[in-house]
Design an enzyme around this catalytic site. Structure first.
Site, PDB file in Angstrom:
ATOM      1  N   LYS A 116      27.647  38.131  30.048  1.00  0.00           N
ATOM      2  CA  LYS A 116      28.295  37.397  31.147  1.00  0.00           C
ATOM      3  C   LYS A 116      27.313  36.522  31.949  1.00  0.00           C
ATOM      4  O   LYS A 116      27.673  35.442  32.393  1.00  0.00           O
ATOM      5  CB  LYS A 116      28.997  38.371  32.086  1.00  0.00           C
ATOM      6  CG  LYS A 116      30.254  38.995  31.494  1.00  0.00           C
ATOM      7  CD  LYS A 116      31.008  39.748  32.578  1.00  0.00           C
ATOM      8  CE  LYS A 116      31.687  40.967  32.051  1.00  0.00           C
ATOM      9  NZ  LYS A 116      33.032  40.835  31.589  1.00  0.00           N
ATOM     10  N   GLY A 165      37.267  45.849  31.640  1.00  0.00           N
ATOM     11  CA  GLY A 165      37.367  46.156  33.065  1.00  0.00           C
ATOM     12  C   GLY A 165      36.420  47.255  33.531  1.00  0.00           C
ATOM     13  O   GLY A 165      36.471  47.694  34.674  1.00  0.00           O
ATOM     14  N   LYS A 201      31.286  36.511  44.185  1.00  0.00           N
ATOM     15  CA  LYS A 201      32.227  36.604  45.311  1.00  0.00           C
ATOM     16  C   LYS A 201      33.493  37.211  44.739  1.00  0.00           C
ATOM     17  O   LYS A 201      33.934  36.842  43.646  1.00  0.00           O
ATOM     18  CB  LYS A 201      32.588  35.199  45.802  1.00  0.00           C
ATOM     19  CG  LYS A 201      31.607  34.580  46.749  1.00  0.00           C
ATOM     20  CD  LYS A 201      31.654  35.142  48.133  1.00  0.00           C
ATOM     21  CE  LYS A 201      32.793  34.672  49.020  1.00  0.00           C
ATOM     22  NZ  LYS A 201      32.605  35.127  50.406  1.00  0.00           N
ATOM     23  N   TYR A 202      34.109  38.145  45.461  1.00  0.00           N
ATOM     24  CA  TYR A 202      35.383  38.671  44.987  1.00  0.00           C
ATOM     25  C   TYR A 202      36.474  37.708  45.451  1.00  0.00           C
ATOM     26  O   TYR A 202      36.708  37.534  46.642  1.00  0.00           O
ATOM     27  CB  TYR A 202      35.619  40.081  45.542  1.00  0.00           C
ATOM     28  CG  TYR A 202      36.894  40.677  45.018  1.00  0.00           C
ATOM     29  CD1 TYR A 202      37.025  40.984  43.676  1.00  0.00           C
ATOM     30  CD2 TYR A 202      37.989  40.914  45.853  1.00  0.00           C
ATOM     31  CE1 TYR A 202      38.204  41.504  43.167  1.00  0.00           C
ATOM     32  CE2 TYR A 202      39.168  41.427  45.358  1.00  0.00           C
ATOM     33  CZ  TYR A 202      39.270  41.725  44.015  1.00  0.00           C
ATOM     34  OH  TYR A 202      40.436  42.230  43.505  1.00  0.00           O
ATOM     35  N   LYS A 237      44.550  44.271  31.389  1.00  0.00           N
ATOM     36  CA  LYS A 237      45.789  43.495  31.301  1.00  0.00           C
ATOM     37  C   LYS A 237      46.984  44.357  30.850  1.00  0.00           C
ATOM     38  O   LYS A 237      46.852  45.151  29.947  1.00  0.00           O
ATOM     39  CB  LYS A 237      45.590  42.355  30.301  1.00  0.00           C
ATOM     40  CG  LYS A 237      44.473  41.418  30.719  1.00  0.00           C
ATOM     41  CD  LYS A 237      43.930  40.614  29.545  1.00  0.00           C
ATOM     42  CE  LYS A 237      42.687  39.839  29.978  1.00  0.00           C
ATOM     43  NZ  LYS A 237      41.972  39.255  28.832  1.00  0.00           N
ATOM     44  N   ARG A 291      35.614  36.092  20.314  1.00  0.00           N
ATOM     45  CA  ARG A 291      36.372  36.768  19.239  1.00  0.00           C
ATOM     46  C   ARG A 291      37.844  36.464  19.454  1.00  0.00           C
ATOM     47  O   ARG A 291      38.209  35.829  20.438  1.00  0.00           O
ATOM     48  CB  ARG A 291      36.158  38.279  19.352  1.00  0.00           C
ATOM     49  CG  ARG A 291      36.489  38.771  20.776  1.00  0.00           C
ATOM     50  CD  ARG A 291      36.520  40.277  20.887  1.00  0.00           C
ATOM     51  NE  ARG A 291      36.551  40.732  22.271  1.00  0.00           N
ATOM     52  CZ  ARG A 291      37.639  40.778  23.037  1.00  0.00           C
ATOM     53  NH1 ARG A 291      38.802  40.385  22.566  1.00  0.00           N
ATOM     54  NH2 ARG A 291      37.582  41.198  24.282  1.00  0.00           N
ATOM     55  N   VAL A 294      43.481  40.516  21.928  1.00  0.00           N
ATOM     56  CA  VAL A 294      44.723  41.277  21.755  1.00  0.00           C
ATOM     57  C   VAL A 294      45.950  40.393  22.020  1.00  0.00           C
ATOM     58  O   VAL A 294      46.952  40.471  21.318  1.00  0.00           O
ATOM     59  CB  VAL A 294      44.717  42.486  22.730  1.00  0.00           C
ATOM     60  CG1 VAL A 294      46.078  43.161  22.781  1.00  0.00           C
ATOM     61  CG2 VAL A 294      43.644  43.485  22.324  1.00  0.00           C
TER      62      VAL A 294
HETATM   63  P1  ADP Z   1      36.057  42.459  31.387  1.00  0.00           P
HETATM   64  O1  ADP Z   1      35.134  41.741  30.457  1.00  0.00           O
HETATM   65  O2  ADP Z   1      35.652  43.857  31.689  1.00  0.00           O
HETATM   66  O3  ADP Z   1      37.507  42.315  31.026  1.00  0.00           O
HETATM   67  P2  ADP Z   1      36.245  40.238  33.290  1.00  0.00           P
HETATM   68  O4  ADP Z   1      35.041  39.553  33.754  1.00  0.00           O
HETATM   69  O5  ADP Z   1      37.069  39.568  32.225  1.00  0.00           O
HETATM   70  O6  ADP Z   1      35.857  41.712  32.783  1.00  0.00           O
HETATM   71  O7  ADP Z   1      37.176  40.563  34.507  1.00  0.00           O
HETATM   72  C1  ADP Z   1      38.321  41.382  34.393  1.00  0.00           C
HETATM   73  C2  ADP Z   1      39.154  41.294  35.651  1.00  0.00           C
HETATM   74  O8  ADP Z   1      38.401  41.678  36.793  1.00  0.00           O
HETATM   75  C3  ADP Z   1      39.638  39.895  35.979  1.00  0.00           C
HETATM   76  O9  ADP Z   1      40.786  39.542  35.267  1.00  0.00           O
HETATM   77  C4  ADP Z   1      39.909  40.041  37.480  1.00  0.00           C
HETATM   78  O10 ADP Z   1      41.099  40.752  37.719  1.00  0.00           O
HETATM   79  C5  ADP Z   1      38.766  40.914  37.925  1.00  0.00           C
HETATM   80  N1  ADP Z   1      37.627  40.099  38.396  1.00  0.00           N
HETATM   81  C6  ADP Z   1      36.468  39.851  37.730  1.00  0.00           C
HETATM   82  N2  ADP Z   1      35.652  39.074  38.465  1.00  0.00           N
HETATM   83  C7  ADP Z   1      36.298  38.812  39.630  1.00  0.00           C
HETATM   84  C8  ADP Z   1      35.977  38.057  40.819  1.00  0.00           C
HETATM   85  N3  ADP Z   1      34.825  37.417  40.965  1.00  0.00           N
HETATM   86  N4  ADP Z   1      36.926  37.999  41.788  1.00  0.00           N
HETATM   87  C9  ADP Z   1      38.124  38.625  41.660  1.00  0.00           C
HETATM   88  N5  ADP Z   1      38.461  39.363  40.587  1.00  0.00           N
HETATM   89  C10 ADP Z   1      37.576  39.468  39.581  1.00  0.00           C
END
Ligand code: ADP
Length: 440
Positions: A116, A165, A201-202, A237, A291, A294
């Site tokens: 990432k 997640g 940032k969230y 998801k 890749r 799902v």
């Molecule tokens: P993973 O690879 O574990 O699936 P992701 O980076 O794709 O992780 O993030 C999965 C979920 O986490 C996102 O769809 C979102 O709901 C949440 N998320 C990740 N980063 C952020 C962020 N900066 N702000 C808000 N939600 C986030």
């Protein structure tokens, strides 16, 4: 020339890949763990090879056993499917070094996008807007606390090697930051064997919007529209739909062109997904999954492109069979993931069918779902002219899904898509809280 292909996976995705191969006249080789002797993919493939005991680390994650199985069975190529080794550059490299064709992007491209932190660096380099945060991995906690004070709370700590997640922590109070960094790093180390974490940032209640990408080895890259995966539980998801109610044709084009620039820059071939957070009309790059995913059938339903066949063709060196101008987003599709809530033996399985109804699964009567692997046992996908019609169709289709012997989460899924909040659309990733309140 791919004449035979080994599928380094199990479950519905292995079945999906075997079906595509059969259509292409390719001989299929399944691999399986001792827990999967009776699995559907084993029955369907032309040949099946046991690669070890039930734990994934000894079988589906065992690179040398899988490569040996491919050489032994005279496979020309390996398709990694989803999960397991599908995003491991090391696996792709070993496959290529053994003289086999890897159905996916080159290991160099996986290296540039799989992690990432590196993928955000590359996205920035190619001008794709990124989720704001602190650049690079966390190395010094005190300095990080100072930096977070500057960018402001809330923030999310994420594992660079993360997936599914896992290893994410949202922090809303500065005094809780240091401890959470340590916990997240520990979790990441345990889950992914890599404790590298970073901070973003969230983005409160932003939508999760992702674009399906496909490239070939001749420098062509296209985007096949977006999927909205904002209905999530613990960042995983639950429901996927396309198009996103929030994305206009103008935004889709801009987002797509940004993504194409990045994928071309990296020299990406095969299927990939670029994930964005979407808020107030703006999209922010999150990561690339190098890749197939799902939820790929949602895109297949809308565009009519068979993504798995396309992956095999481009791995074979062929040009993409579709061009950007062939891709139309003028209908609606939805996928529901059906998860087993406990293991069990399938009785009276009768999946739904009908016009624009698709069920991807590996269930059959008498099959015992093992407790060892992912809980997803089926995906139901529908296509419809509009979102409103699609929701009604999915409800009718799920009513037809009949399964005894294995408990599943179907009733909850039906309730979720039947809420006012879901029907209205245009929500963010925290929507499940409101949906659950509405359900009561
Ligand atoms: P993973 O690879 O574990 O699936 P992701 O980076 O794709 O992780 O993030 C999965 C979920 O986490 C996102 O769809 C979102 O709901 C949440 N998320 C990740 N980063 C952020 C962020 N900066 N702000 C808000 N939600 C986030």
């Amino acid at each position: 020339m791919i004449r035979s292909l080994l599928i380094a996976n199990r479950g519905e995705i292995a079945v999906r890949i075997i079906r595509a191969c059969k259509e292409l006249g390719i001989r299929t080789i399944a691999v399986y763990s001792e827990a999967d002797r009776k699995a559907l993919h084993v029955k369907m493939a032309d040949q099946a090879i046991c690669i070890g005991p039930p734990p994934s680390k000894d079988s589906y994650l065992n690179i040398s056993n899988i490569v040996s199985a491919a050489l032994h069975s005279r496979a020309d190529a390996i398709h990694p499917g989803v999960g397991f080794l599908s995003e491991k550059a090391e696996f792709a490299r070993k496959v290529q070094e053994a003289g086999l064709i890897w159905v996916g992007p080159d290991p160099e491209a996986i290296d540039m996008l799989g992690d990432k932190i590196r993928s955000k660096e590359n996205a920035t380099k190619y001008g794709v807007p990124c989720t704001p945060g602190i650049e690079g991995a966390i190395t010094n906690i005190d300095q990080t606390v100072e930096k977070v004070k500057k960018i402001g709370l809330p923030v999310i700590i994420k594992a660079s090697a993360g997936g599914g997640g896992k290893g994410m922590r949202i922090v809303r109070k500065i005094e809780e930051l240091a401890d959470n960094i340590k916990i997240a790093a520990n979790e990441a180390e345990k889950s992914f064997g890599d404790g590298t974490v970073f901070i973003e940032k969230y983005l409160e209640n932003a939508a999760h919007v992702e674009l399906q990408m496909m490239g070939d080895k001749h420098g062509n890259v296209i985007y096949l529209g977006e999927r909205d995966c904002s209905v999530q539980k613990n960042h995983q998801k639950l429901v996927e739909e396309a198009p996103s109610p929030l994305v206009t044709p103008e935004i889709r084009k801009k987002m797509g062109e940004d993504a194409v620039r990045l994928f071309k820059g990296i020299g990406y071939s095969g299927a990939g997904t670029i994930e964005f957070l979407f808020k107030d009309g703006q999209y922010y790059f999150m990561e690339v999954n190098s890749r197939i995913q799902v939820e790929h059938p949602v895109t297949e339903m809308i565009t009519g492109v068979d993504l798995i066949k396309e992956m095999i063709r481009v791995a074979n060196g062929d040009e993409l069979s579709v061009k950007q101008e062939d891709i139309r987003v003028d209908s609606y599709a939805m996928e529901i993931r059906i998860n087993a809530t406990a293991p069990g033996t399938v009785k009276d399985y009768l999946p739904p069918s009908g016009f624009k109804v698709r069920v991807d699964s590996f269930l059959y009567n008498g099959y015992t779902v093992p407790p060892t692997y992912d809980s997803m046992v089926a995906k139901v996908i529908i296509g419809a002219p509009t979102r409103a019609e699609g929701i009604n169709k999915m409800l009718a289709v799920l009513d037809e899904f009949h399964l005894e012997g294995v408990p599943i989460n179907l009733e909850l899924q039906k309730k979720i898509i039947n809420t006012q909040i879901f029907r209205k659309g245009g929500f963010g990733t925290q929507v499940l809280d409101s949906i659950m309140k509405e359900i009561g």
